[in-house]
Design an enzyme around this catalytic site. Structure first.
Site, mmCIF file in Angstrom:
data_model
loop_
_atom_site.group_PDB
_atom_site.id
_atom_site.type_symbol
_atom_site.label_atom_id
_atom_site.label_comp_id
_atom_site.label_asym_id
_atom_site.label_seq_id
_atom_site.Cartn_x
_atom_site.Cartn_y
_atom_site.Cartn_z
ATOM 1 N N ASP A 130 44.715 42.253 35.304
ATOM 2 C CA ASP A 130 43.761 41.163 35.235
ATOM 3 C C ASP A 130 43.688 40.711 33.764
ATOM 4 O OD1 ASP A 130 41.522 39.515 35.911
ATOM 5 O OD2 ASP A 130 40.223 41.092 35.098
ATOM 6 N N ASP A 156 40.735 38.465 31.921
ATOM 7 C CA ASP A 156 39.423 38.481 31.254
ATOM 8 C C ASP A 156 38.717 39.822 31.492
ATOM 9 O OD1 ASP A 156 39.717 35.752 30.365
ATOM 10 O OD2 ASP A 156 39.320 35.133 32.422
ATOM 11 N N GLY A 171 29.402 33.184 34.195
ATOM 12 C CA GLY A 171 29.282 31.743 34.358
ATOM 13 C C GLY A 171 29.979 30.942 33.266
ATOM 14 N N TYR A 194 33.503 30.390 30.727
ATOM 15 C CA TYR A 194 34.941 30.539 30.887
ATOM 16 C C TYR A 194 35.640 30.355 29.545
ATOM 17 C CZ TYR A 194 33.884 30.024 35.828
ATOM 18 O OH TYR A 194 33.383 30.222 37.080
ATOM 19 N N THR A 221 45.507 36.411 37.359
ATOM 20 C CA THR A 221 44.170 36.051 36.881
ATOM 21 C C THR A 221 43.561 34.900 37.680
ATOM 22 O OG1 THR A 221 42.938 35.294 34.917
ATOM 23 C CG2 THR A 221 45.256 34.678 35.019
ATOM 24 N N ASN A 222 42.303 35.086 38.069
ATOM 25 C CA ASN A 222 41.550 34.000 38.705
ATOM 26 C C ASN A 222 41.089 33.047 37.612
ATOM 27 O OD1 ASN A 222 41.690 35.199 41.233
ATOM 28 N ND2 ASN A 222 39.578 35.944 41.232
ATOM 29 N N CYS A 239 45.095 32.654 47.224
ATOM 30 C CA CYS A 239 45.514 33.368 46.016
ATOM 31 C C CYS A 239 44.368 33.921 45.171
ATOM 32 C CB CYS A 239 46.465 32.528 45.163
ATOM 33 S SG CYS A 239 45.947 30.882 44.700
ATOM 34 N N LYS A 298 41.849 36.272 43.908
ATOM 35 C CA LYS A 298 41.526 37.672 44.178
ATOM 36 C C LYS A 298 40.071 37.753 44.665
ATOM 37 C CE LYS A 298 42.622 38.562 39.937
ATOM 38 N NZ LYS A 298 42.737 39.218 38.614
ATOM 39 N N ASP A 314 38.853 44.599 35.806
ATOM 40 C CA ASP A 314 37.452 44.917 35.499
ATOM 41 C C ASP A 314 36.485 44.335 36.520
ATOM 42 O OD1 ASP A 314 37.677 42.203 34.769
ATOM 43 O OD2 ASP A 314 35.995 42.426 33.369
HETATM 44 MG MG LIG Z 1 38.373 40.253 34.779
HETATM 45 ZN ZN LIG Z 2 44.015 30.129 44.574
#
Ligand SMILES: [Mg+2]
Ligand SMILES: [Zn+2]
Length: 191
Positions: free
Chosen positions: A15, A17, A27, A29, A60-61, A108, A110, A136
């Protein structure tokens, strides 16, 4: 804690972040490279995995794209800067996959597994038995468990922990305080 046998691990899904860089407050980014603060030892941890011959894959999201907070190009600029920084430390990410979507509109984001499926296409030898997920968030651990992979939960700074941290620590095979600690203790990669 269930612990893990790291001798089979060849692919490490990271991951971003809260693992490579300091998590923004809930909240918020990372929309600009100036906001990207490396966590201590993360670059060294990646260098050690590279030297050990492990394939290191970022998953990563990045819902901030769906929210209009930054563009694909801005995100790719951040990722190019990550690679430049790593290169100066003799390290690299072998691949980067991100989900730009909002909740519930894709396969996609997570804890769904679409990012991993993209990776399996590029790395057909990766599978549940030879891969580990390090993240995390509960969503990282859930995605790993869904795939049958080993999981390591990074216990973040107390003031930036998300709901679900306790559940993630419980569900994961192992818990570490940082990526470097995870790599030393759970992957056996001591300098
Ligand atoms: Mg993270
Ligand atoms: Zn997606």
């Amino acid at each position: 804690m269930k612990g893990m046998d790291h001798s089979l691990v060849r692919y490490v899904f990271l991951d971003r972040d809260g693992v490579l860089n300091r998590k923004m407050p809930e909240g918020a980014y990372v929309s600009d490279w100036a906001q990207f603060q490396w966590l201590a030892g993360a670059d060294e941890a990646i260098a050690r995995m590279n030297r050990a011959g492990l394939t290191v894959i970022l998953v990563t999201n990045q819902r901030g794209i769906a929210l209009g907070l930054y563009t694909h190009a801005q995100l790719e600029h951040i990722h190019a800067n990550i690679q430049r920084h790593l290169a100066r430390h003799g390290a690299r990410l072998d691949a980067v996959y991100y989900c730009p979507h909002n909740h519930g509109e894709c396969h996609c984001r997570k804890p769904d597994i679409g990012l991993f499926e993209q990776a399996f296409k590029q790395f057909p030898q990766a599978n549940a038995q030879n891969s580990v997920v390090i993240g995390d968030s509960l969503s990282d651990i859930r995605a790993g468990r869904r795939l049958g992979m080993k999981t390591v939960f990074i216990q973040g700074e107390a003031d930036r922990q998300k709901a679900g941290s306790a559940a993630a620590a419980e569900l994961a095979d192992a818990v570490a305080g940082s990526l470097l600690q995870a790599v030393e203790i759970h992957l056996g990669l001591v300098a």
